[in-house]
Design a protein around this motif. Sequence first.
Motif, PDB file in Angstrom:
ATOM      1  N   GLU A 185      80.493  31.440  16.453  1.00 35.93           N
ATOM      2  CA  GLU A 185      79.122  31.880  16.162  1.00 35.93           C
ATOM      3  C   GLU A 185      78.121  31.232  17.125  1.00 35.93           C
ATOM      4  N   LYS A 186      77.060  31.984  17.421  1.00 32.21           N
ATOM      5  CA  LYS A 186      75.941  31.483  18.215  1.00 32.21           C
ATOM      6  C   LYS A 186      74.696  31.476  17.341  1.00 32.21           C
ATOM      7  N   THR A 187      73.785  30.553  17.640  1.00 29.63           N
ATOM      8  CA  THR A 187      72.516  30.530  16.921  1.00 29.63           C
ATOM      9  C   THR A 187      71.456  29.883  17.797  1.00 29.63           C
ATOM     10  N   GLU A 188      70.212  29.949  17.342  1.00 32.73           N
ATOM     11  CA  GLU A 188      69.101  29.327  18.049  1.00 32.73           C
ATOM     12  C   GLU A 188      68.308  28.460  17.078  1.00 32.73           C
ATOM     13  N   VAL A 189      68.077  27.227  17.460  1.00 32.13           N
ATOM     14  CA  VAL A 189      67.179  26.346  16.722  1.00 32.13           C
ATOM     15  C   VAL A 189      65.839  26.364  17.433  1.00 32.13           C
ATOM     16  N   LEU A 190      64.788  26.702  16.718  1.00 28.81           N
ATOM     17  CA  LEU A 190      63.458  26.839  17.309  1.00 28.81           C
ATOM     18  C   LEU A 190      62.686  25.527  17.189  1.00 28.81           C
ATOM     19  N   TYR A 191      61.804  25.314  18.148  1.00 27.03           N
ATOM     20  CA  TYR A 191      60.905  24.166  18.043  1.00 27.03           C
ATOM     21  C   TYR A 191      59.523  24.540  18.564  1.00 27.03           C
ATOM     22  N   GLU A 192      58.530  23.810  18.094  1.00 25.25           N
ATOM     23  CA  GLU A 192      57.151  23.979  18.550  1.00 25.25           C
ATOM     24  C   GLU A 192      56.627  22.663  19.093  1.00 25.25           C
ATOM     25  N   ILE A 193      55.876  22.775  20.175  1.00 24.53           N
ATOM     26  CA  ILE A 193      55.188  21.612  20.752  1.00 24.53           C
ATOM     27  C   ILE A 193      53.697  21.812  20.498  1.00 24.53           C
ATOM     28  N   THR A 194      53.123  20.986  19.657  1.00 25.60           N
ATOM     29  CA  THR A 194      51.690  21.078  19.352  1.00 25.60           C
ATOM     30  C   THR A 194      50.970  19.961  20.088  1.00 25.60           C
ATOM     31  N   VAL A 195      50.237  20.334  21.115  1.00 18.68           N
ATOM     32  CA  VAL A 195      49.539  19.340  21.936  1.00 18.68           C
ATOM     33  C   VAL A 195      48.250  18.934  21.223  1.00 18.68           C
ATOM     34  N   PRO A 196      47.965  17.639  21.113  1.00 18.40           N
ATOM     35  CA  PRO A 196      46.725  17.206  20.464  1.00 18.40           C
ATOM     36  C   PRO A 196      45.488  17.772  21.172  1.00 18.40           C
ATOM     37  N   ASP A 197      44.396  17.860  20.429  1.00 20.97           N
ATOM     38  CA  ASP A 197      43.146  18.343  21.026  1.00 20.97           C
ATOM     39  C   ASP A 197      42.691  17.451  22.166  1.00 20.97           C
ATOM     40  N   GLN A 198      42.996  16.189  22.047  1.00 17.98           N
ATOM     41  CA  GLN A 198      42.692  15.257  23.129  1.00 17.98           C
ATOM     42  C   GLN A 198      43.988  14.576  23.553  1.00 17.98           C
ATOM     43  N   ALA A 199      44.684  15.216  24.490  1.00 15.91           N
ATOM     44  CA  ALA A 199      45.924  14.623  24.992  1.00 15.91           C
ATOM     45  C   ALA A 199      45.599  13.366  25.788  1.00 15.91           C
ATOM     46  N   ARG A 200      46.614  12.620  26.094  1.00 13.38           N
ATOM     47  CA  ARG A 200      46.397  11.334  26.756  1.00 13.38           C
ATOM     48  C   ARG A 200      46.202  11.511  28.270  1.00 13.38           C
ATOM     49  N   ASP A 201      46.502  10.470  29.013  1.00  9.92           N
ATOM     50  CA  ASP A 201      46.282  10.496  30.455  1.00  9.92           C
ATOM     51  C   ASP A 201      47.109  11.592  31.114  1.00  9.92           C
ATOM     52  N   ALA A 202      46.674  12.013  32.293  1.00  5.73           N
ATOM     53  CA  ALA A 202      47.395  13.033  33.052  1.00  5.73           C
ATOM     54  C   ALA A 202      48.804  12.547  33.378  1.00  5.73           C
ATOM     55  N   GLY A 203      49.728  13.502  33.475  1.00  8.11           N
ATOM     56  CA  GLY A 203      51.095  13.168  33.850  1.00  8.11           C
ATOM     57  C   GLY A 203      52.128  13.764  32.919  1.00  8.11           C
ATOM     58  N   SER A 204      53.335  13.248  32.992  1.00  7.63           N
ATOM     59  CA  SER A 204      54.466  13.774  32.229  1.00  7.63           C
ATOM     60  C   SER A 204      54.717  12.956  30.978  1.00  7.63           C
ATOM     61  N   TYR A 205      55.055  13.677  29.904  1.00  7.07           N
ATOM     62  CA  TYR A 205      55.454  13.070  28.635  1.00  7.07           C
ATOM     63  C   TYR A 205      56.775  13.716  28.227  1.00  7.07           C
ATOM     64  N   TRP A 206      57.645  12.954  27.573  1.00  3.16           N
ATOM     65  CA  TRP A 206      58.957  13.517  27.288  1.00  3.16           C
ATOM     66  C   TRP A 206      59.623  12.819  26.108  1.00  3.16           C
ATOM     67  N   SER A 207      60.606  13.506  25.577  1.00  2.16           N
ATOM     68  CA  SER A 207      61.557  12.949  24.620  1.00  2.16           C
ATOM     69  C   SER A 207      62.805  13.809  24.730  1.00  2.16           C
ATOM     70  N   VAL A 208      63.817  13.534  23.930  1.00  3.72           N
ATOM     71  CA  VAL A 208      65.027  14.347  23.960  1.00  3.72           C
ATOM     72  C   VAL A 208      65.376  14.824  22.560  1.00  3.72           C
TER      73      VAL A 208
END
Length: 266
Positions: A100-123
């Motif tokens: 079987e195949k499936t898809e797990v969905l996710y949403e990225i909700t960026v804050p109204d005031q994000a932090r400093d410019a650049g890259s942010y990440w997690s796994v």
Amino acid sequence: MIKRILLLITLILQFSFLHAGIVILNGLTHSYKIENGKVYKGKVAIENTSNNPQSVKLFLQDFSYHADGTINYSALHTNKRTNGEWIKLNTNLITLKGKEKTEVLYEITVPDQARDAGSYWSVIIVEPVEDIKPSDNKAGVNITSVIRYAIQVITDFETEKAKPDLKFESVKVEKLEGKQTVKIAVANNGNLYCKPTTAIEIYNRKTGEKIGTYSSLTMGLLPDTSKTFYIDISKIPPDKYKAAIIATDEEENAFALNVELEVKND
């Protein structure tokens, strides 16, 4: 020795793959250019390649790595540039039937005031859940191999105000699998994820004549991390040379270093 270690790792991964039967179908790096207050949608496509049902759990962690080969997975907020708190999975546990195949969905909700410019990440960690099956047939502990996938979710904010800053930590010439290889440790001291390639231009020490240019594979490099880039120079005869090492990212930003290079006959 390295060849034997790589073979052992390959065999372990193959055994784990066959046992777990779980594969990720849409890549292990998901990148987004983000803006304040916006919501971005993504998915993790998973397949159970075995004939047996398989439960899988998903969860978020922070993640970093270094040129010495160490990889660190840690709780969210360990990394000052984590985006883990912005990401919400639509489920943390699924069960797949055989094939079987499936898809797990996710949403990225960026804050109204994000932090400093650049890259942010997690796994997003995708890990098969093994049923505990006690057995009275054998004494001791039964060890089950399970492969875990780590899917990087990288969000780049105000990239026009950010940039990578590549630094050469070390340059060594060593014999790997019978080939003379330049090992170049490169750190990204900037605030933006990039995908650099390293190249080495080798020159005759006495005449200045260019001997050749050799390149590494391209690899992704997150801020505050480092990796070792490998360049095969086995065609270069033993001697002492002058060399220029250049790291170039996909935006053609270049970082250079002049070195003295010795290729030994061993």
